[in-house]
Design a protein around this motif. Structure first.
Motif, PDB file in Angstrom:
ATOM      1  N   ILE A  97      43.582  45.504  47.968  1.00  0.00           N
ATOM      2  CA  ILE A  97      42.215  45.414  49.144  1.00  0.00           C
ATOM      3  C   ILE A  97      42.313  45.471  50.520  1.00  0.00           C
ATOM      4  O   ILE A  97      42.434  43.972  50.415  1.00  0.00           O
ATOM      5  CB  ILE A  97      40.793  45.823  48.597  1.00  0.00           C
ATOM      6  CG1 ILE A  97      40.691  46.856  47.399  1.00  0.00           C
ATOM      7  CG2 ILE A  97      39.736  46.724  49.368  1.00  0.00           C
ATOM      8  CD1 ILE A  97      39.682  46.222  46.361  1.00  0.00           C
ATOM      9  N   THR A  98      42.489  46.241  51.202  1.00  0.00           N
ATOM     10  CA  THR A  98      42.561  46.224  52.899  1.00  0.00           C
ATOM     11  C   THR A  98      41.606  46.240  53.580  1.00  0.00           C
ATOM     12  O   THR A  98      40.815  45.358  55.141  1.00  0.00           O
ATOM     13  CB  THR A  98      43.880  46.504  53.248  1.00  0.00           C
ATOM     14  OG1 THR A  98      43.288  47.725  53.706  1.00  0.00           O
ATOM     15  CG2 THR A  98      44.985  46.054  52.548  1.00  0.00           C
ATOM     16  N   GLY A  99      40.454  47.209  52.944  1.00  0.00           N
ATOM     17  CA  GLY A  99      38.743  46.896  53.779  1.00  0.00           C
ATOM     18  C   GLY A  99      37.944  47.895  52.776  1.00  0.00           C
ATOM     19  O   GLY A  99      38.235  48.595  51.831  1.00  0.00           O
ATOM     20  N   GLU A 100      36.535  47.579  53.492  1.00  0.00           N
ATOM     21  CA  GLU A 100      35.625  47.842  52.287  1.00  0.00           C
ATOM     22  C   GLU A 100      34.502  47.994  53.643  1.00  0.00           C
ATOM     23  O   GLU A 100      34.287  47.050  54.099  1.00  0.00           O
ATOM     24  CB  GLU A 100      34.690  46.907  51.499  1.00  0.00           C
ATOM     25  CG  GLU A 100      33.998  47.725  50.984  1.00  0.00           C
ATOM     26  CD  GLU A 100      32.714  47.953  51.201  1.00  0.00           C
ATOM     27  OE1 GLU A 100      31.245  48.442  51.205  1.00  0.00           O
ATOM     28  OE2 GLU A 100      32.349  46.760  52.098  1.00  0.00           O
ATOM     29  N   GLY A 101      34.006  49.130  53.442  1.00  0.00           N
ATOM     30  CA  GLY A 101      32.761  49.271  54.990  1.00  0.00           C
ATOM     31  C   GLY A 101      31.719  50.984  54.819  1.00  0.00           C
ATOM     32  O   GLY A 101      31.884  51.240  53.215  1.00  0.00           O
ATOM     33  N   SER A 102      30.919  51.096  55.716  1.00  0.00           N
ATOM     34  CA  SER A 102      30.342  52.132  55.715  1.00  0.00           C
ATOM     35  C   SER A 102      30.759  53.064  56.696  1.00  0.00           C
ATOM     36  O   SER A 102      31.159  53.117  57.244  1.00  0.00           O
ATOM     37  CB  SER A 102      28.976  51.761  55.791  1.00  0.00           C
ATOM     38  OG  SER A 102      28.035  52.880  56.814  1.00  0.00           O
TER      39      SER A 102
END
Length: 881
Positions: free
Chosen positions: A687-692
């Motif tokens: 996983i390289t990113g998590e956001g809105s």
């Protein structure tokens, strides 16, 4: 009789009379883009009424969850102000699909109300369509209703249509006379009046015609019956209540709101409006969230947001200053969870999502109200009563006030909102958003061409699940949006073949690239799309030779690229399943992009996923990879796939036959994409990113296989380099950075302290220029200041040094003039800083204002600063006279 008993007895009565009990469908209509929400019992049977599908039964009965908020059917603004309007409600209904018709429907309805429910016959009235003699005769002969209690009404009241064309027919309503005291008091009050005296209980729709585009009515070969009766109304009547809100469906919720607010229901009309609105909205919020809707800025999510904010505002009216609605929702779950157990399963989600939305709204509410109150004050001074559309739009755009919420707030003061003006500003915002989008809407042929090709029977079969290359015939060539027979070296074209191993972009997976070769031609495929269900189109560049319709060709996708895409697609399924397991079953895909270099997955959720939770999700996903589980694909019926546990959602359109992709013990989804054979083929998920990406929508970005290995290697290299720069072991890098940040903050504080000393010294030098005007110490000077903040700090230091006096400072910033006036508290009654600045601002070509003790202005003309300084002394002298 309690509502739970009424609901059960209705279903049991029709089951006893040969009807199949069909469970309520969800509030999101399945496969019907024309509706925001399920708003009637017939919605889940729409395909049957339109002869698009068949069921194993001819008669049915249901208690359907319904919503009427947003779109054509919108009761939101009336909720709380009437005895019978709701957003969420339950509709009791019986249905016949070519079985019984008018006589059966009338017989069942009359028998149930008068014998099962024991409603007094002398209080019941019926209406029929003005020319429906058949229904009127049945009411008289079969039900024994006297002629004087059968009222004929026009099409507005007693003719029902599914749309402008299609099934339609007359309807008949059963009403109950609630007595003179429930009426409007007008001498003309009768059946058909909008007041509550003659209350509609049950609507029987006789679907007997098919309306054509020219308005002609043709009798249907198999007429149908669709009936609907609100459980809330029937409960209120049977419990002797004049308002639905006084029935046992609402009373436990209202009692809870009384306890929260310490406001007594029934003591004050306006408070009652707020209590009823909160009770209704809490039910709607709970059921919508249970069915997967979360607050957002568009579509169903926006309707939910409006409902939450309207309820929160009504809580303010009752004196509730902190988030409270999530507590009311918990009471709804407790009250209705036995009948709808899915509410209990979603209880945590409902509480967290509602509370989060309330908190966000309360943060901006007071500021928005202040703006609104200022506008109302201005309008009152002008003798006007309409809030301008521009103000309503600003409240929406800046503070999150839907226009109907603004209308609700100002209604008490006799004000209304310019809705047309508000809509103009909304349309303008949408237009600008479209213009700012720099993407292309498609580079291929016009969609109409694809549609006509598909309609003519042109098909291309995808054979790429099991074949990596295939020989096929060229069926069609498109150049510049038109069909051609031959394409030549250097042409950019689209090619359709009878069979293809190239995957056409769909379901979030990108299209394949590769090559098409044949005798005398060599073609590069740059993309593959699927503009129609059975049409796969290759975007091509002719590298050499020429190709013609009818030529045989060898189609070879780039398998290295395809394999990378497969890894990412299967990883998407695994992550989706784990997200649902760990975060909640409300998680559902809201968009995805699966390509060879990585994938992104958008899903419904209302808050950020913490670092620890994200790490746990990644670990579980990689455990599934390490187990090297077989990835099975099965083609089977939709019903069988669901029985086997395949993930399917309300609102999605599925065919009778579907393709199920499953990873045993991990995930099972309906999917037409390409996948690995075993999870071990994925290699690694990182996983390289998590956001809105939007309100209520989160995005996870990840890579697999070689891309994941590269991501890990790059991170490792960055850590090694950081350790070398910091001269510490790798494991000590975080602690070292934290220490450096603390040191930096301390140094910044020291710099600010020294700057303050410098400003104080500068202030002391400037005090030599103080003049006495009207016995007041006045200092006006041009200074060096980086920004308005620094100018304010300098003015504060000078004002403090003066003790009593007026300071006017000017500075140049970015080729513009800054002016600031500061007045000590003892002088503000006579000398207003705001007035001083108002008079000086024109000298620099600007304007400004502020409070009595501090005001500032800006202007484009710094050459006017000298005049501003001299004018300051004259202005203060004039003000002191």
């Amino acid at each position: 009789m309690r509502s739970s008993e009424i609901r059960k007895r209705f279903l049991d009565y029709f089951k006893k009379n040969g009807h199949t009990i069909v469970p309520s469908s969800g509030l999101i209509p399945k496969g019907d883009p024309t509706l925001l929400f399920t708003n009637a019992g017939m919605v889940q049977f729409k395909g049957v009424f339109l002869n698009e599908e068949t069921r194993e039964y001819k008669t049915a009965v249901s208690c359907q969850k319904c919503m009427r908020a947003g779109g054509k059917h919108n009761d939101l603004e009336n909720v709380g102000r009437t005895a019978r309007h709701h957003t969420f409600f339950e509709m009791l209904g019986n249905f016949s699909f070519g079985d019984y018709f008018k006589e059966g429907a009338i017989k069942y309805a009359w028998d149930f109300l008068t014998n099962e429910m024991r409603l007094p016959k002398d209080k019941l009235w019926v209406t029929v369509f003005e020319t429906d003699d058949e229904a009127a005769t049945i009411w008289k002969k079969s039900a024994g209703v006297s002629e004087d209690r059968i009222v004929r009404l026009g099409a507005k009241d007693n003719f029902w249509s599914m749309g402008d064309t299609g099934p339609c027919g007359p309807c008949s309503e059963i009403l109950i006379d609630q007595g003179v005291e429930a009426g409007c008091g007008e001498p003309t009050c009768a059946v058909g009046c909008d007041c509550d005296r003659y209350l509609e209980l049950w609507n029987l729709v006789f679907m007997q015609y098919d309306r054509s585009a020219d308005g002609k009515l043709t009798p249907l070969p198999s007429p149908c019956i669709d009936t609907g009766m609100g459980l809330e109304r029937l409960s209120a009547v049977l419990q002797g209540k004049k308002s639905n809100y006084d029935s046992d469906l609402f009373s436990p919720i209202i009692e809870f709101i009384e306890g929260l607010s310490s406001v007594k229901y029934g003591a004050d009309h306006e408070n009652d409006v707020s209590i009823k609105a909160i009770a209704d909205h809490a039910r709607a919020i709970s059921f919508l969230m249970t069915d997967g809707v979360l607050p957002s800025n568009e579509g169903r999510g926006y309707v939910l947001r409006r409902i939450i904010r309207r309820a929160a505002r009504h809580g303010k009216f009752l004196g509730l200053k902190e988030p409270f609605l999530y507590k009311v929702n918990a009471r709804v779950v407790e009250h209705m969870g036995e009948v709808y157990p899915e509410l209990k399963g979603a209880a945590s989600l409902i509480a967290r999502a509602t509370k989060g939305e309330e908190e966000r709204f309360f943060e901006t509410l007071e500021r928005g109200l202040a703006l609104l109150e200022e506008e109302i004050k201005t309008l009152k001074g002008k003798g006007e009563k309409v809030i301008p559309g521009e103000v309503a739009f600003k409240l929406y755009d800046t503070f999150g006030f839907p226009s109907d919420l603004t209308a609700d707030i100002v209604r008490k003061g006799g004000f209304s909102v310019d809705e047309a003006g508000f809509n103009r500003y909304m349309d303008e915002q949408k237009r600008k958003a479209r213009e700012s989008w720099k993407g292309m809407e498609g580079t291929g042929a016009p969609q109409e061409l694809y549609k006509s090709l598909a309609a003519s029977g042109l098909k291309s079969e995808f054979v790429g699940y099991h074949m990596e290359a295939v020989s096929s015939r060229v069926l069609y060539i498109i150049k510049d949006g038109k069909g051609v027979d031959t394409a030549f070296d250097g042409d950019t074209v689209e090619i359709i073949t009878a069979e293809t191993p190239f995957y056409g972009e769909s379901g979030g997976q990108v299209g394949d690239t590769g090559a098409i070769v044949g005798k005398g031609f060599n073609i590069t495929v740059t993309d593959t799309t699927r503009p129609a269900n059975d049409l796969i189109v290759h975007a091509c560049r002719i590298e050499a030779g020429s190709v013609s319709v009818g030529d045989e060709a060898e189609l070879v996708p780039d398998m290295e690229r395809r394999d990378a895409t497969r890894r990412n697609h299967t990883a998407t399924h695994i992550l989706h399943a784990i997200l649902r397991k760990r975060i909640g079953e409300h998680v559902r895909q809201a968009g995805s992009l699966v390509g060879p270099t990585g994938f992104r997955f958008d899903f419904n959720h209302f808050e950020a996923i913490g670092a620890e939770a994200l790490k746990a999700i990644e670990e579980e996903a990689n455990r599934a990879v390490l187990k090297n589980i077989e990835v099975a694909t099965d083609v089977l019926s939709f019903d069988e796939a669901v029985k086997r546990g395949a993930l399917a959602f309300f609102g999605e359109k599925y065919g009778a036959t579907v393709r199920m992709v499953s990873v045993k013990g991990v995930s099972a989804e309906l999917c037409g994409g390409t996948h690995v054979r075993r999870t071990g083929d994925i290699g690694l998920i990182k996983i390289t990113g998590e956001g809105s990406v939007a309100s209520g929508v989160r995005r996870i970005e990840a890579v697999t296989g070689e891309s994941a290995w590269k991501a890990v290697t790059e991170a490792e290299d960055a850590l090694k380099e950081s350790a070398q720069i910091l001269k510490v072991p790798k494991q000590d890098v975080p602690d070292k950075i934290r220490k450096l940040l603390i040191d930096q903050k301390e140094l910044q504080k020291e710099i600010e302290r020294l700057k303050g000393k410098g400003k104080a010294a500068s202030a002391g030098d400037l005090l030599e220029n103080v003049r006495k005007i009207n016995d007041v110490s006045v200092l006006a000077a041009k200074v060096e200041a980086g920004d308005a903040k620094e100018l304010r700090e300098m003015a504060d230091a000078l004002r403090s040094k003066l003790g009593s006096g007026i300071v006017v400072l000017a500075a140049v910033q970015d080729s513009k003039a800054l002016l600031l006036a500061a007045v000590t508290k003892d002088l503000t009654k006579k000398y207003s800083a705001g007035e001083i600045i108002k008079r000086l601002a024109p000298t620099v070509g600007g304007r400004g204002g502020g409070k009595e003790d501090l005001a500032q202005a800006g202007g484009p003309d710094p050459s006017g600063i000298k005049d501003a300084i001299e004018s300051a002394y004259r202005t203060i002298e004039e003000m002191g006279r």
